[in-house]
Design an enzyme around this catalytic site. Structure first.
Site, mmCIF file in Angstrom:
data_model
loop_
_atom_site.group_PDB
_atom_site.id
_atom_site.type_symbol
_atom_site.label_atom_id
_atom_site.label_comp_id
_atom_site.label_asym_id
_atom_site.label_seq_id
_atom_site.Cartn_x
_atom_site.Cartn_y
_atom_site.Cartn_z
ATOM 1 C CB VAL A 108 -0.962 -0.042 1.059
ATOM 2 C CG1 VAL A 108 -1.803 1.204 1.176
ATOM 3 C CG2 VAL A 108 -2.144 -1.194 1.118
ATOM 4 N NE ARG B 94 -12.906 -7.427 12.074
ATOM 5 C CZ ARG B 94 -12.926 -6.959 10.444
ATOM 6 N NH1 ARG B 94 -13.085 -7.580 9.507
ATOM 7 N NH2 ARG B 94 -13.505 -5.642 10.297
ATOM 8 C CG ASP C 229 -13.289 3.958 10.104
ATOM 9 O OD1 ASP C 229 -12.970 4.994 9.165
ATOM 10 O OD2 ASP C 229 -14.222 3.252 9.590
ATOM 11 C CB THR D 185 -17.090 6.177 -2.240
ATOM 12 O OG1 THR D 185 -17.489 6.394 -0.955
ATOM 13 C CG2 THR D 185 -17.557 7.238 -3.196
ATOM 14 N NE ARG E 195 -12.540 -1.948 -3.233
ATOM 15 C CZ ARG E 195 -12.041 -2.418 -2.189
ATOM 16 N NH1 ARG E 195 -12.711 -2.496 -0.878
ATOM 17 N NH2 ARG E 195 -10.654 -2.806 -2.118
ATOM 18 C CG HIS F 267 -12.706 0.752 5.335
ATOM 19 N ND1 HIS F 267 -13.053 0.521 3.763
ATOM 20 C CD2 HIS F 267 -11.583 -0.216 5.637
ATOM 21 C CE1 HIS F 267 -12.265 -0.281 3.376
ATOM 22 N NE2 HIS F 267 -11.438 -0.753 4.541
HETATM 23 P P1 NAD Z 1 2.430 -4.917 3.827
HETATM 24 O O1 NAD Z 1 3.013 -6.191 4.719
HETATM 25 O O2 NAD Z 1 2.919 -4.957 2.314
HETATM 26 O O3 NAD Z 1 3.293 -3.550 4.226
HETATM 27 C C1 NAD Z 1 3.182 -3.222 5.588
HETATM 28 C C2 NAD Z 1 4.594 -2.403 6.075
HETATM 29 O O4 NAD Z 1 4.403 -1.878 7.438
HETATM 30 C C3 NAD Z 1 5.895 -3.609 5.935
HETATM 31 O O5 NAD Z 1 6.593 -3.149 4.997
HETATM 32 C C4 NAD Z 1 6.213 -3.681 7.432
HETATM 33 O O6 NAD Z 1 7.599 -3.852 7.539
HETATM 34 C C5 NAD Z 1 5.917 -2.107 7.819
HETATM 35 N N1 NAD Z 1 5.728 -1.996 9.337
HETATM 36 C C6 NAD Z 1 5.257 -3.014 10.230
HETATM 37 N N2 NAD Z 1 5.359 -2.372 11.634
HETATM 38 C C7 NAD Z 1 6.025 -1.210 11.305
HETATM 39 C C8 NAD Z 1 6.603 -0.203 12.394
HETATM 40 N N3 NAD Z 1 6.575 -0.216 13.494
HETATM 41 N N4 NAD Z 1 7.270 1.050 11.734
HETATM 42 C C9 NAD Z 1 7.333 1.089 10.341
HETATM 43 N N5 NAD Z 1 6.877 0.063 9.510
HETATM 44 C C10 NAD Z 1 6.277 -0.880 10.127
HETATM 45 O O7 NAD Z 1 0.972 -4.641 3.965
HETATM 46 P P2 NAD Z 1 0.016 -3.770 3.001
HETATM 47 O O8 NAD Z 1 -0.627 -4.734 2.059
HETATM 48 O O9 NAD Z 1 0.882 -2.798 2.439
HETATM 49 O O10 NAD Z 1 -0.952 -3.119 3.905
HETATM 50 C C11 NAD Z 1 -0.724 -2.172 4.878
HETATM 51 C C12 NAD Z 1 -2.007 -1.742 5.662
HETATM 52 O O11 NAD Z 1 -3.006 -1.330 4.929
HETATM 53 C C13 NAD Z 1 -2.803 -3.024 6.264
HETATM 54 O O12 NAD Z 1 -3.062 -2.599 7.946
HETATM 55 C C14 NAD Z 1 -3.905 -3.429 5.413
HETATM 56 O O13 NAD Z 1 -5.037 -3.745 6.164
HETATM 57 C C15 NAD Z 1 -4.191 -1.833 5.245
HETATM 58 N N6 NAD Z 1 -5.261 -1.688 4.000
HETATM 59 C C16 NAD Z 1 -6.135 -0.674 4.312
HETATM 60 C C17 NAD Z 1 -6.976 -0.518 3.189
HETATM 61 C C18 NAD Z 1 -8.465 0.600 3.430
HETATM 62 O O14 NAD Z 1 -9.015 0.679 2.809
HETATM 63 N N7 NAD Z 1 -8.111 1.098 4.472
HETATM 64 C C19 NAD Z 1 -6.910 -1.317 2.076
HETATM 65 C C20 NAD Z 1 -5.882 -2.132 1.831
HETATM 66 C C21 NAD Z 1 -4.963 -2.267 2.824
#
Ligand code: NAD
Length: 324
Positions: A15, A89, A124, A150, A152, A176
């Site tokens: 992300v 969760r 949230d 939204t 989507r 969300h």
């Molecule tokens: P990912 O595992 O690819 O990346 C997460 C990164 O966070 C990793 O590189 C990890 O090393 C880093 N990390 C962990 N602890 C840390 C810390 N203390 N300090 C700094 N970095 C740290 O995961 P992703 O696929 O990139 O997803 C990231 C987050 O985004 C997840 O919580 C996921 O659920 C969320 N997400 C949210 C939405 C949304 O609509 N809000 C949509 C998709 C994903």
């Protein structure tokens, strides 16, 4: 000298890396700092991003530590732990709340005036945690909320109604998550209320189709994960749109979350309503007109977020009391 605008993204995973790319593309000249617990991951992302950007336009990426976030205008949080076997969760939310408090303790030292955008899930609840921990004004802590939902929704309606998505104004509001709702009564298509559009064009959107649209929005993430393991382009695009609205002071209306003083009788809760986003952050300019059913569904959604938030705050208090 004009100050170069800076975005610090904490969490250089899928992300965070994708958000950096969308930001570089949509906000020319912005400086983007990627920070990760695993510095090598941030370095790898930056190298790849610099090559991608060089083809389109120059952009300034750097993999850094918290000191490199100095004076950032925006801090985006996409860092989080993944779910482990046997974890609920709520356990994961508690772990991510701890991670996020440690992160913002660092970023607030170096970038005291930053606006926060929280994408890590549950976004949230975690936006509330940041708001509570840093005691910032409400408009300066933004949950990406239902902006992605939204998008989507508009994609699905565009397919069903045969109208391009930008001609459809329809918002997902609330959490969300599973309790999000579609604000059907406020939807407009090609400049007219949805119901008028349907009757004038002879198109149909039955109650069953509307339920299916809602389920498809809420379950999109699951479907994408089944196919490719993770979702990241949609949320990354939403993050970039919010950053762009802040840095360009664009007064966009986006469906993002802030901590509201009260929603449908539920006090102090972070959830999404169509909000104005500009250089000050995000705020509600007009509470939406809702039908009685929509008010009731929004109240339930607010209660879901409120009880999860209270559970996380209580778990933290209990842990602190046990240590003391
Ligand atoms: P990912 O595992 O690819 O990346 C997460 C990164 O966070 C990793 O590189 C990890 O090393 C880093 N990390 C962990 N602890 C840390 C810390 N203390 N300090 C700094 N970095 C740290 O995961 P992703 O696929 O990139 O997803 C990231 C987050 O985004 C997840 O919580 C996921 O659920 C969320 N997400 C949210 C939405 C949304 O609509 N809000 C949509 C998709 C994903």
């Amino acid at each position: 000298m004009i100050k170069q605008r800076k975005i610090a993204i904490v969490g250089a995973g899928l992300v965070g890396g994708s958000a950096a790319l969308f930001c570089a593309y949509s906000i020319p000249g912005v400086q983007i700092v990627l920070i990760d617990l695993a510095p090598v991951r941030a370095q790898g992302q930056v190298l790849d991003l610099a090559h991608a950007a060089a083809i389109w336009r120059s952009a300034h990426f750097c993999a850094g530590d918290y000191a490199d976030a100095r004076d950032a205008d925006i801090v985006v949080i996409t860092a989080g732990a993944g779910v482990k076997r046997g974890q609920t969760r709520l356990d994961l939310a508690h772990i991510n709340a701890g991670i996020i408090r440690e992160i913002v303790d660092q970023t607030s030292r170096y970038a005291p005036n930053a606006i926060y955008i929280i994408a890590t899930n549950p976004c949230d609840v975690l936006a509330y945690v940041v708001y509570d921990h840093l005691r910032l004004p409400r408009e300066r802590v933004i949950s990406t909320g239902t902006e992605l939902d939204t998008a989507r929704l508009r994609t699905l309606l565009s397919e069903r109604l045969g109208v391009v998505a930008p001609a459809i104004y329809a918002y997902m509001i609330g959490e969300h998550g599973e309790s999000a709702i579609i604000h059907w009564s406020g939807a407009t298509v090609s400049g007219m209320p949805l119901e008028s559009f349907l009757s004038r064009t002879g198109k149909e959107l039955s109650a069953a189709s509307r339920d299916l649209v809602l389920r498809s929005v809420v379950e999109s993430a699951k479907m994408i994960k089944e196919g490719k393991g993770a979702t990241h382009y949609g949320i990354a695009s939403a993050i970039a749109r919010i950053c762009q609205a802040i840095l360009h002071n664009s007064d966009l209306i986006l469906s993002v979350g802030v901590v509201h003083a009260e929603i449908e009788g539920v006090p102090d809760v972070c959830l999404s309503l169509p909000s104005l986003v500009d250089s000050q952050g995000a705020r509600l300019v007009a509470y939406p007109l809702l039908t009685a059913d929509e008010s009731e569904s929004l109240r339930k959604s607010a209660e879901v977020v409120k009880s999860a938030t209270d559970a996380i705050l209580n778990m933290t208090k209990e842990k602190t009391a046990a240590v003391a």
